[in-house]
Write a protein that holds these residues in place. Structure first.
Motif, short mmCIF file in Angstrom:
data_model
loop_
_atom_site.label_atom_id
_atom_site.label_comp_id
_atom_site.label_asym_id
_atom_site.label_seq_id
_atom_site.Cartn_x
_atom_site.Cartn_y
_atom_site.Cartn_z
N ILE A 23 0.83 -1.21 0.00
CA ILE A 23 0.00 0.00 0.00
C ILE A 23 0.87 1.26 0.00
O ILE A 23 0.57 2.23 -0.70
N ALA A 24 1.95 1.23 0.77
CA ALA A 24 2.87 2.38 0.79
C ALA A 24 3.45 2.61 -0.60
O ALA A 24 3.53 3.76 -1.06
N LEU A 25 3.83 1.54 -1.27
CA LEU A 25 4.38 1.67 -2.62
C LEU A 25 3.31 2.09 -3.63
O LEU A 25 3.61 2.79 -4.61
N SER A 26 2.06 1.68 -3.38
CA SER A 26 0.98 2.03 -4.31
C SER A 26 0.71 3.53 -4.35
O SER A 26 0.10 4.03 -5.30
N GLN A 27 1.16 4.26 -3.32
CA GLN A 27 0.94 5.71 -3.28
C GLN A 27 1.72 6.44 -4.38
O GLN A 27 1.46 7.61 -4.65
N ARG A 28 2.64 5.73 -5.01
CA ARG A 28 3.37 6.34 -6.12
C ARG A 28 2.49 6.45 -7.36
O ARG A 28 2.79 7.19 -8.28
N LEU A 29 1.39 5.66 -7.40
CA LEU A 29 0.36 5.82 -8.42
C LEU A 29 -0.94 6.19 -7.69
O LEU A 29 -1.92 5.44 -7.71
N LYS A 30 -0.93 7.33 -7.06
CA LYS A 30 -1.97 7.69 -6.09
C LYS A 30 -3.37 7.69 -6.68
O LYS A 30 -4.35 7.35 -6.00
N GLU A 31 -3.51 8.07 -7.96
CA GLU A 31 -4.84 8.16 -8.56
C GLU A 31 -5.51 6.79 -8.69
O GLU A 31 -6.73 6.69 -8.83
N TYR A 32 -4.70 5.71 -8.64
CA TYR A 32 -5.26 4.37 -8.75
C TYR A 32 -5.09 3.55 -7.48
O TYR A 32 -5.47 2.37 -7.44
N SER A 33 -4.53 4.15 -6.45
CA SER A 33 -4.16 3.37 -5.26
C SER A 33 -5.38 2.82 -4.52
O SER A 33 -5.34 1.72 -3.97
N GLU A 34 -6.50 3.59 -4.51
CA GLU A 34 -7.69 3.12 -3.79
C GLU A 34 -8.24 1.85 -4.42
O GLU A 34 -8.70 0.94 -3.71
N ALA A 35 -8.20 1.77 -5.75
CA ALA A 35 -8.66 0.56 -6.44
C ALA A 35 -7.75 -0.62 -6.08
O ALA A 35 -8.22 -1.74 -5.83
N PHE A 36 -6.46 -0.36 -6.04
CA PHE A 36 -5.49 -1.40 -5.67
C PHE A 36 -5.75 -1.90 -4.25
O PHE A 36 -5.77 -3.12 -3.99
N ILE A 37 -5.99 -0.97 -3.33
CA ILE A 37 -6.23 -1.33 -1.92
C ILE A 37 -7.53 -2.12 -1.78
O ILE A 37 -7.61 -3.08 -1.01
N GLY A 38 -8.55 -1.72 -2.53
CA GLY A 38 -9.81 -2.45 -2.51
C GLY A 38 -9.66 -3.89 -2.97
O GLY A 38 -10.23 -4.81 -2.39
N LEU A 39 -8.89 -4.09 -4.03
CA LEU A 39 -8.62 -5.45 -4.51
C LEU A 39 -7.81 -6.24 -3.51
O LEU A 39 -8.01 -7.45 -3.35
N LEU A 40 -6.91 -5.57 -2.81
CA LEU A 40 -6.11 -6.24 -1.78
C LEU A 40 -7.01 -6.74 -0.66
O LEU A 40 -6.82 -7.86 -0.16
N TYR A 41 -8.01 -5.94 -0.30
CA TYR A 41 -8.97 -6.38 0.72
C TYR A 41 -9.77 -7.59 0.23
O TYR A 41 -9.95 -8.57 0.97
N ALA A 42 -10.25 -7.52 -1.02
CA ALA A 42 -11.03 -8.63 -1.58
C ALA A 42 -10.19 -9.91 -1.62
O ALA A 42 -10.69 -11.00 -1.31
N LEU A 43 -8.92 -9.75 -1.97
CA LEU A 43 -8.01 -10.90 -1.97
C LEU A 43 -7.88 -11.50 -0.58
O LEU A 43 -7.97 -12.73 -0.40
N GLY A 44 -7.69 -10.63 0.42
CA GLY A 44 -7.53 -11.10 1.79
C GLY A 44 -8.77 -11.79 2.32
O GLY A 44 -8.67 -12.86 2.94
N PHE A 45 -9.94 -11.21 2.06
CA PHE A 45 -11.17 -11.81 2.57
C PHE A 45 -11.42 -13.18 1.94
O PHE A 45 -11.75 -14.15 2.65
N SER A 46 -11.28 -13.25 0.62
CA SER A 46 -11.51 -14.53 -0.05
C SER A 46 -10.49 -15.57 0.40
O SER A 46 -10.83 -16.76 0.56
#
Length: 243
Positions: free
Chosen positions: A74-97
């Motif tokens: 997530i810290a590294l994803s901030q380098r593409l900040k405009e898309y980071s929220e989508a990345f974080i959302g997918l990371l949550y979905a991955l973790g839950f599943s």
């Protein structure tokens, strides 16, 4: 006995709000709300793996390892900040599943899934509460010292300490309880332009009320806490919106 259960669960909620209100305010300000629940959920993956593979041994280590991995991404994803929220959302979905898939190999998978989602904090031992408070005090000290860092190191240290906090929190309270205590008091304090102390007092008050109602109505304590924190947070937001 009932008073002891009530006191332990309320004290735990106060300790949890104390550290999570700070992180929550930072997360809300940055506009990356999914961060807390994504990291918490990946911490849950570590706990689930320890339950299935090692009968719960080294749960804290596994939780911290997966939480740190999520925080680093997530810290590294901030380098593409405009898309980071989508990345974080997918990371949550991955973790839950992944938690559901891992726990499907356990005979008590559904019960363990409920605990990881929102644990019944009534039965937390008082020594666990004090140990958690000590850990959070040390994390608070490190948060104060990290202001000497700059750039990427400051971001990485923030997310590393965030992961360390969630590794303790998720095991004790569950992902949804942690998420509600992170976001609701922080959001209300920012909407009302109040400080960290207000967030702590506000969150503690509604936690007390939720635990009391769960006693009175014989409801699951964890989910009662999540419901009430979410409800009052949404109510304040809507009132602010109307005004």
């Amino acid at each position: 006995m009932i008073w002891d259960l009530f006191f332990s669960s309320f004290l735990l909620s106060v300790v949890l709000v104390g550290i999570h209100a700070y992180f929550g305010r930072e997360i809300v300000k940055r506009g990356i709300i999914f961060t807390d629940i994504a990291v918490a959920q990946l911490s849950g993956v570590g706990i689930a793996l320890s339950l299935v593979l090692l009968d719960g041994r080294y749960a804290y280590f596994f939780s911290l390892l997966f939480g740190l991995s999520a925080s680093l991404l997530i810290a590294l994803s901030q380098r593409l900040k405009e898309y980071s929220e989508a990345f974080i959302g997918l990371l949550y979905a991955l973790g839950f599943s992944l938690v559901v898939l891992v726990l499907s190999f356990s005979a008590h998978g559904m019960e363990e899934l409920k605990k990881l989602t929102a644990s019944d904090i009534l039965f937390v031992r008082l020594e666990e509460v004090f140990k958690t408070a000590l850990i959070y005090s040390l994390i608070g000290l490190l948060l104060y010292l990290r202001r000497h860092f700059r750039g990427l190191w400051q971001e990485l240290s923030f997310f590393a300490l965030f992961s360390l906090t969630l590794a303790s929190s998720v095991k004790l309270a569950g992902v949804l309880v942690v998420f509600s205590l992170l976001v609701s008091p922080a959001l209300v304090s920012l909407l009302l332009r109040k400080g960290l102390i207000f967030a702590w007092v506000w969150g503690s008050f509604w936690s007390f009320l939720a635990i009391a109602l769960s006693f009175w109505l014989d409801l699951p304590t964890g989910y009662s806490l999540v419901f009430l924190q979410a409800l009052v947070g949404l109510a304040v937001f809507i009132i602010k919106l109307i005004r």
